[in-house]
Design a protein around this motif. Structure first.
Motif, PDB file in Angstrom:
ATOM      1  N   LYS A  80      37.249  36.023  34.620  1.00 28.44           N
ATOM      2  CA  LYS A  80      35.261  35.976  34.685  1.00 28.44           C
ATOM      3  C   LYS A  80      34.865  35.351  34.332  1.00 28.44           C
ATOM      4  O   LYS A  80      35.419  34.249  33.539  1.00 28.44           O
ATOM      5  CB  LYS A  80      35.254  37.513  33.587  1.00 28.44           C
ATOM      6  CG  LYS A  80      35.948  38.762  34.092  1.00 28.44           C
ATOM      7  CD  LYS A  80      35.124  39.471  33.753  1.00 28.44           C
ATOM      8  CE  LYS A  80      36.259  41.208  33.706  1.00 28.44           C
ATOM      9  NZ  LYS A  80      37.459  41.757  33.517  1.00 28.44           N
ATOM     10  N   ARG A 106      34.297  36.434  40.706  1.00 31.25           N
ATOM     11  CA  ARG A 106      35.386  35.360  39.259  1.00 31.25           C
ATOM     12  C   ARG A 106      34.903  33.879  39.342  1.00 31.25           C
ATOM     13  O   ARG A 106      33.976  33.455  40.683  1.00 31.25           O
ATOM     14  CB  ARG A 106      37.005  36.384  40.413  1.00 31.25           C
ATOM     15  CG  ARG A 106      37.084  37.394  39.924  1.00 31.25           C
ATOM     16  CD  ARG A 106      37.173  37.549  38.408  1.00 31.25           C
ATOM     17  NE  ARG A 106      38.371  39.048  38.500  1.00 31.25           N
ATOM     18  CZ  ARG A 106      37.612  39.567  38.072  1.00 31.25           C
ATOM     19  NH1 ARG A 106      36.175  39.751  36.973  1.00 31.25           N
ATOM     20  NH2 ARG A 106      37.975  41.195  37.412  1.00 31.25           N
ATOM     21  N   LEU A 137      38.413  44.436  28.437  1.00 29.46           N
ATOM     22  CA  LEU A 137      37.228  43.857  29.764  1.00 29.46           C
ATOM     23  C   LEU A 137      37.538  42.321  29.505  1.00 29.46           C
ATOM     24  O   LEU A 137      36.640  41.688  30.530  1.00 29.46           O
ATOM     25  CB  LEU A 137      36.402  44.528  29.368  1.00 29.46           C
ATOM     26  CG  LEU A 137      35.466  44.572  31.046  1.00 29.46           C
ATOM     27  CD1 LEU A 137      35.831  45.148  31.576  1.00 29.46           C
ATOM     28  CD2 LEU A 137      34.194  45.621  30.311  1.00 29.46           C
ATOM     29  N   HIS A 150      45.341  38.678  27.518  1.00 34.93           N
ATOM     30  CA  HIS A 150      45.262  40.022  28.495  1.00 34.93           C
ATOM     31  C   HIS A 150      46.562  40.764  28.943  1.00 34.93           C
ATOM     32  O   HIS A 150      46.428  42.202  28.762  1.00 34.93           O
ATOM     33  CB  HIS A 150      44.321  40.041  30.025  1.00 34.93           C
ATOM     34  CG  HIS A 150      43.635  40.911  30.669  1.00 34.93           C
ATOM     35  ND1 HIS A 150      45.210  41.464  31.629  1.00 34.93           N
ATOM     36  CD2 HIS A 150      42.726  41.947  30.795  1.00 34.93           C
ATOM     37  CE1 HIS A 150      44.592  42.512  32.665  1.00 34.93           C
ATOM     38  NE2 HIS A 150      43.549  43.014  31.407  1.00 34.93           N
ATOM     39  N   THR A 209      31.363  42.276  41.394  1.00 38.65           N
ATOM     40  CA  THR A 209      32.049  41.398  40.454  1.00 38.65           C
ATOM     41  C   THR A 209      32.462  40.552  40.677  1.00 38.65           C
ATOM     42  O   THR A 209      31.515  39.522  41.909  1.00 38.65           O
ATOM     43  CB  THR A 209      33.229  42.153  39.576  1.00 38.65           C
ATOM     44  OG1 THR A 209      33.772  41.147  38.894  1.00 38.65           O
ATOM     45  CG2 THR A 209      34.462  41.583  40.788  1.00 38.65           C
ATOM     46  N   ARG A 254      47.045  44.454  28.026  1.00 36.87           N
ATOM     47  CA  ARG A 254      47.206  45.733  28.861  1.00 36.87           C
ATOM     48  C   ARG A 254      48.562  46.688  28.963  1.00 36.87           C
ATOM     49  O   ARG A 254      49.034  47.672  29.459  1.00 36.87           O
ATOM     50  CB  ARG A 254      47.243  44.758  30.524  1.00 36.87           C
ATOM     51  CG  ARG A 254      46.899  45.404  31.247  1.00 36.87           C
ATOM     52  CD  ARG A 254      45.971  46.141  31.774  1.00 36.87           C
ATOM     53  NE  ARG A 254      45.577  47.434  33.042  1.00 36.87           N
ATOM     54  CZ  ARG A 254      44.971  47.347  34.088  1.00 36.87           C
ATOM     55  NH1 ARG A 254      43.398  46.812  33.946  1.00 36.87           N
ATOM     56  NH2 ARG A 254      45.225  47.855  35.166  1.00 36.87           N
ATOM     57  N   CYS A 277      40.900  48.754  37.294  1.00 38.21           N
ATOM     58  CA  CYS A 277      40.008  49.246  36.510  1.00 38.21           C
ATOM     59  C   CYS A 277      41.117  50.470  36.134  1.00 38.21           C
ATOM     60  O   CYS A 277      41.712  51.239  36.601  1.00 38.21           O
ATOM     61  CB  CYS A 277      38.878  50.465  37.429  1.00 38.21           C
ATOM     62  SG  CYS A 277      38.669  51.624  36.077  1.00 38.21           S
ATOM     63  N   ARG A 319      43.938  43.445  36.998  1.00 39.35           N
ATOM     64  CA  ARG A 319      42.776  43.720  36.201  1.00 39.35           C
ATOM     65  C   ARG A 319      41.680  44.447  36.769  1.00 39.35           C
ATOM     66  O   ARG A 319      40.382  44.411  36.717  1.00 39.35           O
ATOM     67  CB  ARG A 319      41.603  42.420  36.590  1.00 39.35           C
ATOM     68  CG  ARG A 319      42.605  40.662  36.012  1.00 39.35           C
ATOM     69  CD  ARG A 319      42.699  40.759  34.429  1.00 39.35           C
ATOM     70  NE  ARG A 319      41.808  41.744  33.643  1.00 39.35           N
ATOM     71  CZ  ARG A 319      40.517  40.367  32.426  1.00 39.35           C
ATOM     72  NH1 ARG A 319      41.109  39.381  32.362  1.00 39.35           N
ATOM     73  NH2 ARG A 319      39.550  41.191  32.067  1.00 39.35           N
TER      74      ARG A 319
END
Ligand code: HEM
Length: 653
Positions: free
Chosen positions: A146, A502, A163, A170, A500, A174, A588, A586
């Motif tokens: 992101k 990247r 997020l 991450h 979104t 996760r 949802c 990544r």
């Protein structure tokens, strides 16, 4: 040449600065004025010169000398008056979400092109499913992060939640939280989804009945009927309301239901936001809701972006200028105060859960009669996979923390308290406005096609009974075919998160499913070379309405297409065949939660009420983090989804 150019450009600035300094030296009386006006002015001019210089340099590279790797990509050209400031973003903002990008794709006859962002920065648009699967695959996902500014802004209220974090952090987070979102765990949350959906329907029913009992002509005595407003009912909706068929902002109500659901099912917190009285004269702020209030303050502070804030954020993308974001100011102080409150309540939730879980684990071990020192990760994975042993009422945070406290999880792998708190605010932001807006849009889509609304209602009544007096379980809910088709079709045509962005962490090549034309049309692009640090626009909504995948009626709301899916859609490799939740590590994590909650709300609303669009009112989509709705000509009222709601006709026999 380069040095001369830059000193020439800077000389007026130096002249100003010298003037300011000489004022301070020779006229002490004026020194404070000079400090207050001239120095900031000089700095502002310097920043402006730097930005325009950068924009012009990009323009030269991309469009004049054509030495940038993106120079051979098709591009829409000039669409905004201030092209060096806003690039093509003004055009995009003037269109509904995704429409501006789709318009460029139509004009350029391609799904791969570049356009210009702030200060002419080049962005690439890739509406190719193979490219998307490559970017979001397990192997590549962490090479596309992101953007720094997005993370900076989100961190204000999401702390260290899943997020926001990237890379190994991450991956670690996760791994711990994933089992909490398994089918088994979501199945156990079904009673919560159903309970709040029923409460939501009761509230709407209450407003319809009050309006039906209205005395026409009697005005302004609380929400006693058609002439008095209900809470959150703009005057225009009141004017067109009819007895027994008021016009209500359904998104306001679905948002409250979704907030109550995520609070309870997410981390065992009771916002009780549906308990509000529908009579605006008795509306009270809930002073005790520290979490909700702190969250709202943070949300508002984050969304209000003036020029100074914009510059502060924009300049922070340059590593050398990151200190600018750390300069203390009033906004920063307010943000820190609100986050401290949020952290405080969240910490209490975490501590309470730790005590509960220790007790549960001790009891489970005692019941097993084993001598082991604790429950292991396998205990949780196994339970989460089949749902066995996930006791009813175990919210997502509870499950995450149980997995985190497993005896055989390495200490380095565990989430610390800050990370656990981050998950609470993440659940709030990611799991609340998304589903509520999706539900509101679906009601609007169904209101535009009454025959489909009735078809869905018939299926709902088969399962819940004509009076909606049966409770149904998760498996039965998931087995309702037409409901499933309606939900997926809504995810497709009105994706709550329409796009979104990247950034590539390193130079890379992205494969394409087929060749696309170059800028001069003389050659084709078979893959895309992305230099390190470039922004990639991820067109979620645009791929969802791609005619190559979904056929010529791709833009229309046709739930029936899911009954007999086209091969191109069936084999597109995306979760649920949709881009809505993106995919990979990544993607949802809450998609199953969202689907179950969305279905429960839809059943209770469509099973009990009929929804109509308001004649002559044009509802348009407006992009914030999620797509919201507003009425053309009623922009001052902000986001709303006004629909005429009435009770369904009683059975004829
Ligand atoms: C209609 C409903 C929803 C839609 C369309 C949706 C869509 C998305 C999308 C597109 C992303 C990726 C964003 C990005 O990386 O730029 C995402 C991430 C995420 N969503 Fe959802 N979402 C929905 C509901 C939910 C719900 C109900 C929850 C929680 C209960 C949730 C939790 C999350 C989380 C935690 C992430 C971050 C995942 C990660 O980065 O590992 N979402 N969602």
């Amino acid at each position: 040449m380069k040095a001369r150019l830059s000193s020439e450009m800077l000389s007026p600035l130096w002249a100003q600065l010298e003037r300011a300094l000489s004022l301070i030296r020779h006229r002490p009386v004026w020194s404070s004025l000079a400090l207050a006006v001239l120095i900031p002015l000089t700095l502002a001019l310097a920043v402006a010169a730097l930005m325009f210089g950068t924009a012009f340099y990009r323009y030269l590279k991309l469009d004049v000398l054509r030495i940038d790797p993106y120079s051979h990509f098709p591009t829409p050209g000039k669409t905004d008056r201030w092209r060096f400031v806003t690039g093509n973003l003004g055009f995009i903002r003037r269109h509904p979400p995704s429409e501006g990008h789709l318009e460029f794709a139509r004009r350029l006859k391609t799904k791969v092109y570049t356009y210009r962002g702030i200060f002419y920065s080049p962005l690439v648009f890739i509406a190719d499913p193979r490219a998307m699967l490559h970017i979001f695959s397990a192997a590549n996902s962490y090479n596309f992060e992101k953007p720094y500014i997005t993370r900076l802004v989100l961190r204000n209220f999401l702390g260290e939640g899943v997020l926001v974090v990237e890379g190994d952090i991450h991956k670690r987070q996760r791994k711990i939280i994933q089992p909490a979102f398994s089918v088994g765990a979501i199945r156990e949350l079904n009673p919560i989804f159903m309970r709040y959906s029923r409460d939501l329907a009761d509230k709407i029913g209450d407003m319809i009945d009050r309006s039906a009992a209205a005395t026409p002509g009697k005005k302004g005595e609380g929400a006693d009927g058609i002439n008095s407003p209900f809470v959150a009912q703009p005057p225009k909706s009141l004017e067109v309301s009819r007895p027994g068929a008021p016009v209500l902002d359904v998104s306001w109500w679905t948002t409250r239901a979704a907030l109550d659901i995520i609070g309870d099912a997410g981390f065992g917190y009771h916002f009780d936001s549906l308990k509000i009285d529908v009579d605006p004269s008795v509306v009270e702020e809930r002073a005790g809701d520290v979490l909700g209030n702190a969250f709202n303050t943070l949300f508002k502070l984050t969304l209000s972006v003036n020029l100074t804030r914009f510059l502060q954020l924009y300049l922070s993308r340059y590593r050398l200028l990151r200190w600018i974001e750390r300069i203390p100011n009033e906004r920063k102080r307010m943000t820190q105060d609100a986050y401290a409150k949020l952290e405080d309540v969240s910490m209490q939730i975490v501590e309470r859960k730790k005590r509960q879980i220790r007790g549960e684990m001790a009891a489970e071990l005692a019941a097993r009669g084993t001598a082991t020192s604790g429950l292991t990760k396998a205990d949780f994975d196994e339970k989460a996979a089949d749902g066995v042993g996930v006791a009813p009422g175990m919210d997502l945070l509870h499950l995450m923390m149980r997995a985190n406290m497993a005896a055989d999880v390495n200490t380095k792998e565990k989430l610390d308290d800050k990370e656990l708190i981050g998950q609470i605010t993440t659940l709030l932001i990611a799991g609340h406005e998304t589903t509520s807006n999706q539900t509101a849009w679906t009601l609007w889509l169904l209101a535009g096609k009454p025959e489909l609304q009735q078809k869905l209602r018939d299926e709902i009544h088969e399962h819940f009974g004509r009076d909606m007096d049966h409770e149904i379980g998760y498996d039965e809910l998931m087995g309702m075919d037409y409901l499933d088709a309606v939900c997926k079709e809504s995810f497709r045509v009105k994706s709550a998160v329409p796009s979104t962005v990247r950034v590539s962490k390193a130079d890379c090549d992205i494969p394409l499913s087929r060749p696309y034309p170059t800028r001069d049309g003389k050659a084709t692009l078979t893959s895309i070379h992305i230099p390190k640090g470039r922004d990639i626009f991820i067109p979620i909504q645009a791929i969802n309405v791609d005619t190559d995948i979904w056929g010529p009626d791709a833009a229309d709301f046709v739930p029936e297409r899911w009954i007999n899916l086209r091969d191109e859609a069936k084999h597109n490799g995306l979760p649920m065949h949709l881009m809505t939740f993106i995919s990979g590590p990544r993607g949802c994590i809450g998609n199953r939660f969202a689907l179950a909650e969305f279905k429960a709300m839809l059943c209770h609303l469509v099973g009990r009420f009929h929804f109509d669009q308001v004649d002559g009112w044009q509802v348009e989509a407006k992009q914030t983090a999620v797509i919201r709705s507003r009425v053309v000509g009623q922009e001052d009222y902000g986001p709303q989804m006004p629909l005429r709601v009435s009770r369904i006709a009683p059975p004829t026999s």
